[in-house]
Design a protein around this motif. Structure first.
Motif, PDB file in Angstrom:
ATOM      1  N   LEU A  86      -1.680   5.354  28.547  1.00 28.73           N
ATOM      2  CA  LEU A  86      -2.264   6.127  29.635  1.00 28.73           C
ATOM      3  C   LEU A  86      -3.093   7.245  29.025  1.00 28.73           C
ATOM      4  O   LEU A  86      -2.557   8.161  28.409  1.00 28.73           O
ATOM      5  N   ASP A  87      -4.396   7.130  29.147  1.00 24.02           N
ATOM      6  CA  ASP A  87      -5.322   8.089  28.536  1.00 24.02           C
ATOM      7  C   ASP A  87      -5.622   9.183  29.552  1.00 24.02           C
ATOM      8  O   ASP A  87      -6.260   8.931  30.563  1.00 24.02           O
ATOM      9  N   THR A  88      -5.138  10.395  29.286  1.00 22.21           N
ATOM     10  CA  THR A  88      -5.262  11.480  30.266  1.00 22.21           C
ATOM     11  C   THR A  88      -6.528  12.305  30.030  1.00 22.21           C
ATOM     12  O   THR A  88      -7.115  12.268  28.957  1.00 22.21           O
ATOM     13  N   PRO A  89      -6.940  13.091  31.030  1.00 25.35           N
ATOM     14  CA  PRO A  89      -8.060  14.004  30.835  1.00 25.35           C
ATOM     15  C   PRO A  89      -7.756  14.993  29.708  1.00 25.35           C
ATOM     16  O   PRO A  89      -6.628  15.455  29.581  1.00 25.35           O
ATOM     17  N   GLY A  90      -8.749  15.291  28.903  1.00 25.82           N
ATOM     18  CA  GLY A  90      -8.540  16.230  27.813  1.00 25.82           C
ATOM     19  C   GLY A  90      -8.848  17.661  28.203  1.00 25.82           C
ATOM     20  O   GLY A  90      -8.680  18.572  27.404  1.00 25.82           O
ATOM     21  N   HIS A  91      -9.323  17.870  29.428  1.00 26.76           N
ATOM     22  CA  HIS A  91      -9.745  19.210  29.833  1.00 26.76           C
ATOM     23  C   HIS A  91      -8.689  19.842  30.725  1.00 26.76           C
ATOM     24  O   HIS A  91      -8.155  19.208  31.619  1.00 26.76           O
ATOM     25  N   GLU A  92      -8.420  21.135  30.496  1.00 24.34           N
ATOM     26  CA  GLU A  92      -7.362  21.807  31.245  1.00 24.34           C
ATOM     27  C   GLU A  92      -7.657  21.869  32.740  1.00 24.34           C
ATOM     28  O   GLU A  92      -6.735  21.979  33.558  1.00 24.34           O
ATOM     29  N   ASP A  93      -8.928  21.782  33.143  1.00 21.04           N
ATOM     30  CA  ASP A  93      -9.264  21.795  34.561  1.00 21.04           C
ATOM     31  C   ASP A  93      -8.665  20.589  35.286  1.00 21.04           C
ATOM     32  O   ASP A  93      -8.617  20.564  36.514  1.00 21.04           O
ATOM     33  N   PHE A  94      -8.236  19.596  34.520  1.00 21.47           N
ATOM     34  CA  PHE A  94      -7.679  18.389  35.126  1.00 21.47           C
ATOM     35  C   PHE A  94      -6.198  18.236  34.793  1.00 21.47           C
ATOM     36  O   PHE A  94      -5.675  17.127  34.725  1.00 21.47           O
ATOM     37  N   SER A  95      -5.520  19.376  34.619  1.00 22.14           N
ATOM     38  CA  SER A  95      -4.103  19.328  34.259  1.00 22.14           C
ATOM     39  C   SER A  95      -3.263  18.691  35.365  1.00 22.14           C
ATOM     40  O   SER A  95      -2.223  18.096  35.096  1.00 22.14           O
ATOM     41  N   GLU A  96      -3.702  18.788  36.618  1.00 20.84           N
ATOM     42  CA  GLU A  96      -2.940  18.162  37.703  1.00 20.84           C
ATOM     43  C   GLU A  96      -2.995  16.642  37.592  1.00 20.84           C
ATOM     44  O   GLU A  96      -2.003  15.947  37.802  1.00 20.84           O
ATOM     45  N   ALA A 114      -6.734  18.827  12.728  1.00 15.98           N
ATOM     46  CA  ALA A 114      -6.088  19.407  11.540  1.00 15.98           C
ATOM     47  C   ALA A 114      -6.685  20.748  11.136  1.00 15.98           C
ATOM     48  O   ALA A 114      -6.023  21.554  10.482  1.00 15.98           O
ATOM     49  N   ALA A 115      -7.930  21.004  11.512  1.00 17.70           N
ATOM     50  CA  ALA A 115      -8.569  22.267  11.148  1.00 17.70           C
ATOM     51  C   ALA A 115      -8.296  23.362  12.172  1.00 17.70           C
ATOM     52  O   ALA A 115      -8.395  24.549  11.866  1.00 17.70           O
ATOM     53  N   LYS A 116      -7.939  22.980  13.397  1.00 20.02           N
ATOM     54  CA  LYS A 116      -7.832  23.964  14.481  1.00 20.02           C
ATOM     55  C   LYS A 116      -6.408  24.178  14.981  1.00 20.02           C
ATOM     56  O   LYS A 116      -6.115  25.208  15.591  1.00 20.02           O
ATOM     57  N   GLY A 117      -5.530  23.203  14.757  1.00 26.14           N
ATOM     58  CA  GLY A 117      -4.155  23.365  15.216  1.00 26.14           C
ATOM     59  C   GLY A 117      -4.054  23.369  16.727  1.00 26.14           C
ATOM     60  O   GLY A 117      -4.772  22.656  17.421  1.00 26.14           O
ATOM     61  N   ILE A 118      -3.160  24.199  17.246  1.00 29.09           N
ATOM     62  CA  ILE A 118      -2.933  24.244  18.693  1.00 29.09           C
ATOM     63  C   ILE A 118      -3.948  25.173  19.343  1.00 29.09           C
ATOM     64  O   ILE A 118      -3.981  26.367  19.068  1.00 29.09           O
ATOM     65  N   GLU A 119      -4.773  24.613  20.205  1.00 26.66           N
ATOM     66  CA  GLU A 119      -5.791  25.396  20.908  1.00 26.66           C
ATOM     67  C   GLU A 119      -5.299  25.704  22.323  1.00 26.66           C
ATOM     68  O   GLU A 119      -4.347  25.081  22.805  1.00 26.66           O
ATOM     69  N   PRO A 120      -5.920  26.668  23.000  1.00 28.21           N
ATOM     70  CA  PRO A 120      -5.411  27.106  24.306  1.00 28.21           C
ATOM     71  C   PRO A 120      -5.214  25.966  25.306  1.00 28.21           C
ATOM     72  O   PRO A 120      -4.205  25.933  26.016  1.00 28.21           O
ATOM     73  N   GLN A 121      -6.157  25.040  25.352  1.00 28.52           N
ATOM     74  CA  GLN A 121      -6.021  23.949  26.317  1.00 28.52           C
ATOM     75  C   GLN A 121      -4.895  23.001  25.921  1.00 28.52           C
ATOM     76  O   GLN A 121      -4.225  22.422  26.778  1.00 28.52           O
ATOM     77  N   THR A 122      -4.684  22.833  24.603  1.00 31.20           N
ATOM     78  CA  THR A 122      -3.555  22.021  24.145  1.00 31.20           C
ATOM     79  C   THR A 122      -2.263  22.620  24.674  1.00 31.20           C
ATOM     80  O   THR A 122      -1.373  21.910  25.144  1.00 31.20           O
ATOM     81  N   LEU A 123      -2.183  23.942  24.592  1.00 28.11           N
ATOM     82  CA  LEU A 123      -0.971  24.643  25.019  1.00 28.11           C
ATOM     83  C   LEU A 123      -0.720  24.425  26.507  1.00 28.11           C
ATOM     84  O   LEU A 123       0.405  24.146  26.927  1.00 28.11           O
ATOM     85  N   LYS A 124      -1.794  24.515  27.306  1.00 27.09           N
ATOM     86  CA  LYS A 124      -1.631  24.340  28.752  1.00 27.09           C
ATOM     87  C   LYS A 124      -1.207  22.907  29.079  1.00 27.09           C
ATOM     88  O   LYS A 124      -0.318  22.678  29.899  1.00 27.09           O
ATOM     89  N   LEU A 125      -1.825  21.929  28.403  1.00 21.83           N
ATOM     90  CA  LEU A 125      -1.466  20.537  28.653  1.00 21.83           C
ATOM     91  C   LEU A 125      -0.047  20.241  28.179  1.00 21.83           C
ATOM     92  O   LEU A 125       0.676  19.454  28.787  1.00 21.83           O
ATOM     93  N   PHE A 126       0.353  20.910  27.089  1.00 23.12           N
ATOM     94  CA  PHE A 126       1.730  20.741  26.622  1.00 23.12           C
ATOM     95  C   PHE A 126       2.716  21.255  27.670  1.00 23.12           C
ATOM     96  O   PHE A 126       3.764  20.645  27.913  1.00 23.12           O
ATOM     97  N   GLU A 127       2.386  22.393  28.276  1.00 25.28           N
ATOM     98  CA  GLU A 127       3.274  22.938  29.307  1.00 25.28           C
ATOM     99  C   GLU A 127       3.391  21.973  30.481  1.00 25.28           C
ATOM    100  O   GLU A 127       4.453  21.829  31.095  1.00 25.28           O
ATOM    101  N   LEU A 131       6.940  20.128  31.762  1.00 24.38           N
ATOM    102  CA  LEU A 131       7.441  20.033  33.134  1.00 24.38           C
ATOM    103  C   LEU A 131       8.092  18.674  33.384  1.00 24.38           C
ATOM    104  O   LEU A 131       9.027  18.552  34.169  1.00 24.38           O
ATOM    105  N   ARG A 132       7.570  17.643  32.720  1.00 16.79           N
ATOM    106  CA  ARG A 132       8.119  16.299  32.888  1.00 16.79           C
ATOM    107  C   ARG A 132       9.276  16.052  31.933  1.00 16.79           C
ATOM    108  O   ARG A 132       9.973  15.057  32.061  1.00 16.79           O
ATOM    109  N   ASP A 133       9.437  16.928  30.945  1.00 13.90           N
ATOM    110  CA  ASP A 133      10.556  16.824  30.002  1.00 13.90           C
ATOM    111  C   ASP A 133      10.569  15.475  29.290  1.00 13.90           C
ATOM    112  O   ASP A 133      11.594  14.804  29.191  1.00 13.90           O
TER     113      ASP A 133
END
Length: 533
Positions: A86-96, A114-127, A131-133
């Motif tokens: 399941l390929d999800t949207p990569g943009h935080e605007d589509f987190s729903e 590997a050069a950037k690590g965890i970026e702000p949108q990664t963090l939001k998508l991780f959250e 939620l789904r645990d």
């Protein structure tokens, strides 16, 4: 193929991919499909200015911008197992949309640059993922470019995501010096071969066993010394992989590689097959009683987690994405919704990105497309008897509200129909003011409005204008007493609206006003999320 649902479920892995835009998610998706034989030609991700269309990005705005804003479903087989990707949207605007997709996934792959690590949108998508645990596997991509120190990357994951990290392999340098990786379980070295442009196949070569004549063959002395030191530190100082901790979401196994060079991806896929969970029991209500639906149950059950219209403009179609929870689904079956609506599934679809074929059967963990003309909605539960209802898929209160108008006033009815159709898909949320006036559209981020504008033009032939709304917040309202609810709605009717389900919504001019109105009306509940069962 065995027809036993429990046996078939055991060999299935249904997983989602989440990442920050540009971390390489689409390239990884394509490489996984190549590994499974679902596609036969790997294509480089969009050279600048070319925006080459990849297999999973089909919407025009995706091709032009080189980003994924919709969710795709892809099925492939590898090494005796069936994978539903399941390929999800990569943009935080589509987190729903990401959240809805994760309801159908049993695990997720988090892709990091590997050069950037965890970026702000990664963090939001991780959250959203948290939620789904669900269990998360980490793939640190682009090791063939200059990268951060791997210990620093793992420490960042641990500190920002509050998860232990267990590297399954350890990289030998990065960038131009990148020589491969050491399997920390078997102590075998996997050498890196830099594929040239247009070269097919996979970069992984024969593994080199420690003590053999070819171990670390061709690896420069400085990289050998560095690998020996850092791999030993990783073994001694970092957590060991623990299956239970992974399944419970406390630990993430970490893989390194380069999706573009097709290195490390086979190892990642093997890890998903070995450790990611197979489809599990799902909580539901059956005949009014809380229960768990097991994959091996004979009756077919499942739920719709996404609606997509016009995937194929030639068909002007509308497809419900249906996750099978239990039983052996067969083409031509009649399924019933929890509210008693019957649906004869004549032409169920299996997806390979934008390719589609008729599915004769499907098993727990599989995702099939059910063509419909408005009869299905996100969150619908379907079963053979119509007596099963899975936990609803929620809508979240939008963060941006705008009024929408059509440039040609004669097309007002067309606008309403198009918006409601897209609202049912979950592209945006649509609110109809009870006192009339322009429809109000809600979204998580600005990019959703751009997608809405694009689809209005391409699919419905409508030129629309988005204008500032007097409202900044929307809340679903409810009360224990119908009389209390009716009284509040009458008193506040200038700010009342309905969503696409007809549920009452209060539109506030600010968050402060929402709080004020809530204090003044203690009998009314204001909700930032709504589940549709």
């Amino acid at each position: 193929m065995s027809a036993d649902p429990a046996t078939e479920a055991a060999r299935r892995r249904t997983f989602a991919i989440i990442s920050h835009p540009d971390a390489g998610k689409t390239t990884l998706t394509e490489t996984l499909l190549l590994a499974g034989g679902a596609i036969h030609l790997a294509g480089a991700v969009a050279a600048r200015g070319q925006a080459r269309r990849t297999k999973s990005d089909w919407m025009k705005i995706e091709r032009e911008r080189g980003i994924s804003v919709s969710s795709s479903v892809m099925m492939f087989e590898h090494d005796g197992m069936v994978f539903n990707l399941l390929d999800t949207p990569g943009h935080e605007d589509f987190s729903e949309d990401t959240y809805r997709t994760l309801t159908a996934a049993d695990s997720a792959i988090m892709v990091l640059d590997a050069a950037k690590g965890i970026e702000p949108q990664t963090l939001k998508l991780f959250e959203v993922c948290r939620l789904r645990d669900i269990p998360i596997t980490t793939f640190i991509n682009k090791m063939d470019r200059e990268a951060q120190d791997p210990f620093a990357l793992l420490d960042e994951i641990h500190s920002k995501l509050a998860m232990d990290t267990a590297p399954m392999y350890w990289p030998a340098a990065s960038g131009q010096r990148f020589a491969g990786m050491l399997d920390l379980t078997t102590d075998e070295f996997v050498p890196f071969k830099r594929l040239e442009a247009g070269e097919q196949g996979f970069a992984s070569q024969e593994r080199q066993k420690r003590g053999s004549a070819d171990f670390l063959e061709g690896v420069s002395d400085d990289v050998r010394v560095e690998l020996a030191e850092t791999a030993e530190l990783a073994r001694d100082g970092l957590p060991k992989f623990d299956l239970q901790a992974f399944r419970e979401g406390h630990l993430t196994p970490v893989y390194f590689g380069s999706a573009l060079r097709r290195f490390g991806v086979l190892e990642l896929l093997a890890g998903i097959g070995a450790h990611a969970p197979a489809p599990a029991a799902q909580k539901a209500i059956a005949k009014g009683v809380d229960t768990d639906i097991e994959p091996g149950d004979d009756r077919v059950t499942g739920f719709v987690f996404k609606i997509q219209a016009n995937m194929d403009p030639k068909h002007r179609d509308r497809v419900g994405f249906f996750r099978v929870v239990s039983g052996r689904f067969k083409r031509g079956m009649t399924l019933k919704s929890a509210i008693g609506k019957s649906l004869n599934v004549h032409n169920p679809l299996m997806f390979m990105a934008q390719e589609r074929e008729i599915a004769d059967e499907a098993f727990p963990g599989d995702v099939i497309g059910i063509p419909s003309h408005g009869g299905l909605r996100v969150g619908d539960s379907l079963s053979e008897n119509g007596d099963v209802s899975f936990k609803g898929i929620p809508n979240f209160a939008p963060e941006i509200l705008k009024r929408v108008r059509v440039r040609d006033p004669l097309k007002q009815k067309h606008l309403r129909k198009a918006l409601e159709s897209l609202g049912e898909e979950g592209v945006t949320q649509v609110f109809r003011p009870v006192t009339g006036g322009d429809l109000v559209v809600g979204a998580v981020g600005q990019l959703q409005f751009e997608v809405l504008d694009e689809r209005m033009k391409a699919e419905y032939g409508l030129e629309v204008m988005f204008e500032t709304s007097p409202y900044q917040a929307a809340r679903w309202i409810s009360a224990d007493s119908r009389a209390d609810l009716d009284a509040f709605m009458e008193k506040s009717k200038m700010q009342m609206a309905e969503d696409v389900d007809g549920s009452p919504v209060f539109l506030g001019k600010s968050d402060w006003e929402i709080g004020y109105v809530l204090d003044k009306n203690p009998n009314i509940r204001f909700a930032t999320r709504k589940e549709r069962t």
